[in-house]
Design a protein around this motif. Structure first.
Motif, mmCIF file in Angstrom:
data_model
loop_
_atom_site.group_PDB
_atom_site.id
_atom_site.type_symbol
_atom_site.label_atom_id
_atom_site.label_comp_id
_atom_site.label_asym_id
_atom_site.label_seq_id
_atom_site.Cartn_x
_atom_site.Cartn_y
_atom_site.Cartn_z
ATOM 1 N N SER A 67 0.835 -1.204 0.000
ATOM 2 C CA SER A 67 0.000 0.000 0.000
ATOM 3 C C SER A 67 0.866 1.250 0.000
ATOM 4 C CB SER A 67 -0.889 0.000 1.241
ATOM 5 O OG SER A 67 -0.084 0.083 2.409
ATOM 6 N N PHE A 68 0.238 2.380 -0.253
ATOM 7 C CA PHE A 68 0.957 3.646 -0.179
ATOM 8 C C PHE A 68 1.506 3.864 1.232
ATOM 9 C CE2 PHE A 68 -0.618 6.455 -3.943
ATOM 10 C CZ PHE A 68 -0.138 5.499 -4.833
ATOM 11 N N VAL A 69 0.782 3.395 2.228
ATOM 12 C CA VAL A 69 1.245 3.536 3.615
ATOM 13 C C VAL A 69 2.562 2.784 3.803
ATOM 14 C CG1 VAL A 69 0.755 2.971 6.019
ATOM 15 C CG2 VAL A 69 -1.058 3.893 4.565
ATOM 16 N N GLN A 70 2.616 1.553 3.328
ATOM 17 C CA GLN A 70 3.825 0.746 3.460
ATOM 18 C C GLN A 70 4.971 1.321 2.631
ATOM 19 O OE1 GLN A 70 4.433 -1.740 5.479
ATOM 20 N NE2 GLN A 70 2.364 -1.880 6.308
ATOM 21 N N ILE A 71 4.656 1.778 1.435
ATOM 22 C CA ILE A 71 5.698 2.335 0.562
ATOM 23 C C ILE A 71 6.245 3.625 1.157
ATOM 24 C CG2 ILE A 71 6.149 3.326 -1.719
ATOM 25 C CD1 ILE A 71 3.990 1.354 -2.795
ATOM 26 N N ALA A 72 5.364 4.470 1.669
ATOM 27 C CA ALA A 72 5.798 5.730 2.287
ATOM 28 C C ALA A 72 6.693 5.452 3.487
ATOM 29 C CB ALA A 72 4.582 6.545 2.706
ATOM 30 N N LYS A 73 6.337 4.447 4.275
ATOM 31 C CA LYS A 73 7.142 4.097 5.446
ATOM 32 C C LYS A 73 8.547 3.691 5.025
ATOM 33 C CE LYS A 73 5.007 1.618 8.442
ATOM 34 N NZ LYS A 73 4.378 0.448 9.131
ATOM 35 N N ARG A 74 8.638 2.868 3.987
ATOM 36 C CA ARG A 74 9.949 2.414 3.530
ATOM 37 C C ARG A 74 10.741 3.557 2.900
ATOM 38 N NH1 ARG A 74 12.265 -2.558 2.590
ATOM 39 N NH2 ARG A 74 10.313 -3.558 3.220
ATOM 40 N N ALA A 75 10.051 4.478 2.262
ATOM 41 C CA ALA A 75 10.729 5.611 1.626
ATOM 42 C C ALA A 75 11.111 6.695 2.629
ATOM 43 C CB ALA A 75 9.830 6.212 0.543
ATOM 44 N N GLY A 76 10.643 6.560 3.868
ATOM 45 C CA GLY A 76 10.945 7.563 4.876
ATOM 46 C C GLY A 76 10.150 8.841 4.710
ATOM 47 N N LEU A 77 8.955 8.718 4.113
ATOM 48 C CA LEU A 77 8.100 9.879 3.907
ATOM 49 C C LEU A 77 7.195 10.081 5.121
ATOM 50 C CD1 LEU A 77 7.031 9.233 0.197
ATOM 51 C CD2 LEU A 77 8.951 10.602 1.037
ATOM 52 N N SER A 78 6.881 11.319 5.383
ATOM 53 C CA SER A 78 6.057 11.631 6.552
ATOM 54 C C SER A 78 4.599 11.243 6.361
ATOM 55 C CB SER A 78 6.151 13.126 6.877
ATOM 56 O OG SER A 78 5.718 13.906 5.761
ATOM 57 N N SER A 79 4.170 11.143 5.096
ATOM 58 C CA SER A 79 2.768 10.832 4.822
ATOM 59 C C SER A 79 2.638 10.136 3.474
ATOM 60 C CB SER A 79 1.941 12.123 4.805
ATOM 61 O OG SER A 79 0.655 11.889 4.267
ATOM 62 N N PRO A 80 1.716 9.163 3.366
ATOM 63 C CA PRO A 80 1.477 8.537 2.054
ATOM 64 C C PRO A 80 0.908 9.520 1.043
ATOM 65 C CG PRO A 80 -0.134 7.783 3.676
ATOM 66 C CD PRO A 80 0.921 8.527 4.434
ATOM 67 N N GLY A 81 0.388 10.644 1.536
ATOM 68 C CA GLY A 81 -0.112 11.667 0.622
ATOM 69 C C GLY A 81 0.964 12.244 -0.265
ATOM 70 N N LEU A 82 2.208 12.162 0.176
ATOM 71 C CA LEU A 82 3.311 12.644 -0.650
ATOM 72 C C LEU A 82 3.481 11.785 -1.900
ATOM 73 C CD1 LEU A 82 5.931 13.497 2.125
ATOM 74 C CD2 LEU A 82 4.606 15.102 0.732
ATOM 75 N N ILE A 83 3.108 10.515 -1.803
ATOM 76 C CA ILE A 83 3.145 9.660 -2.996
ATOM 77 C C ILE A 83 2.064 10.103 -3.967
ATOM 78 C CG2 ILE A 83 2.900 7.301 -3.860
ATOM 79 C CD1 ILE A 83 3.922 6.280 -1.193
ATOM 80 N N SER A 84 0.891 10.425 -3.451
ATOM 81 C CA SER A 84 -0.221 10.857 -4.299
ATOM 82 C C SER A 84 0.079 12.171 -5.012
ATOM 83 C CB SER A 84 -1.492 11.005 -3.455
ATOM 84 O OG SER A 84 -1.857 9.764 -2.885
ATOM 85 N N TYR A 85 0.984 12.962 -4.470
ATOM 86 C CA TYR A 85 1.382 14.197 -5.153
ATOM 87 C C TYR A 85 2.134 13.880 -6.440
ATOM 88 C CZ TYR A 85 3.949 18.462 -6.233
ATOM 89 O OH TYR A 85 4.487 19.540 -6.880
#
Length: 209
Positions: free
Chosen positions: A38-56
């Motif tokens: 999920s975006f949540v899991q991917i964001a966590k691995r990428a070190g992003l503060s929020s999965p919303g950054l992927i949606s950007y």
């Protein structure tokens, strides 16, 4: 608002962030499988503060997966090109393709696991992203075989059939590697190349090795 990946307005920061997300997606899919990536899991691995950054940066998961597949095939092409440097004859080109393919599988195991999971988990992956790449690769192999026949390097055979057989052998190599991660591919690669040479090269042909 989302950046256009094909636009010249994509900033260095945006391009770097997209690359970071794609890399994290590959690792996540390889470890968890397609459905759980999920975006949540991917964001966590990428070190992003929020999965919303992927949606950007990506409209949806399919948009991201398209870039993941492009990265996987692009990286493979780069490795194979490196192994083909200096190739003059058709056989040298084919040998470089064989050695480069196995070397890529070996050095990019995470990429390969991710691709397998995408094919298994997304019902349209083959038709939308993978199939065209596979056909292009098959066409390139057939072109080498045709060139080798015209130059008298290779014996006569149906070039499409043999191109398919070569691709199937490489698919078997990948499966062997993924199921036997401790396997040493040095001898495997040597024998694969030798087998293809003995099977394809005309009795009077020259491989120019």
């Amino acid at each position: 608002m989302q950046p256009n990946p094909g636009s010249s307005e994509l900033t260095f920061t945006e391009a770097a962030r997209r690359k970071q997300i794609v890399a994290a997606a590959i690792e996540t899919i390889a470890e968890l499988g397609y459905a759980k990536a999920s975006f949540v899991q991917i964001a966590k691995r990428a070190g992003l503060s929020s999965p919303g950054l992927i949606s950007y940066h990506f409209a949806n998961k399919d948009d991201l997966i398209e870039q993941v597949v492009a990265e996987i095939y692009g990286a493979g092409g780069a490795v194979i090109t490196m192994h083909n440097e200096g190739a003059v004859s058709a056989w040298q080109g084919l040998r470089g393709y064989l050695e480069g393919s196995v070397a890529y599988y070996d050095s990019h195991r995470t990429y390969m696991r991710a691709l397998v999971h995408i094919l298994q988990g997304h019902p349209d992956a083959l038709g939308r992203w993978v199939g065209a790449n596979n056909v292009a690769e098959l066409d390139a192999v057939e072109e080498l075989l045709v060139r080798g026949q015209r130059a008298g390097e290779f014996r006569e055979f149906d070039t499409r059939t043999v191109a398919l057989i070569i691709r199937q052998m490489l698919s078997g190599t990948l499966q062997h590697l993924l199921t036997r991660p401790d396997v040493d591919l040095t001898d495997y690669t040597h024998e694969l190349v030798a087998m293809c040479e003995h099977a394809l090269v005309a009795p009077e042909g020259k491989t120019n090795d």
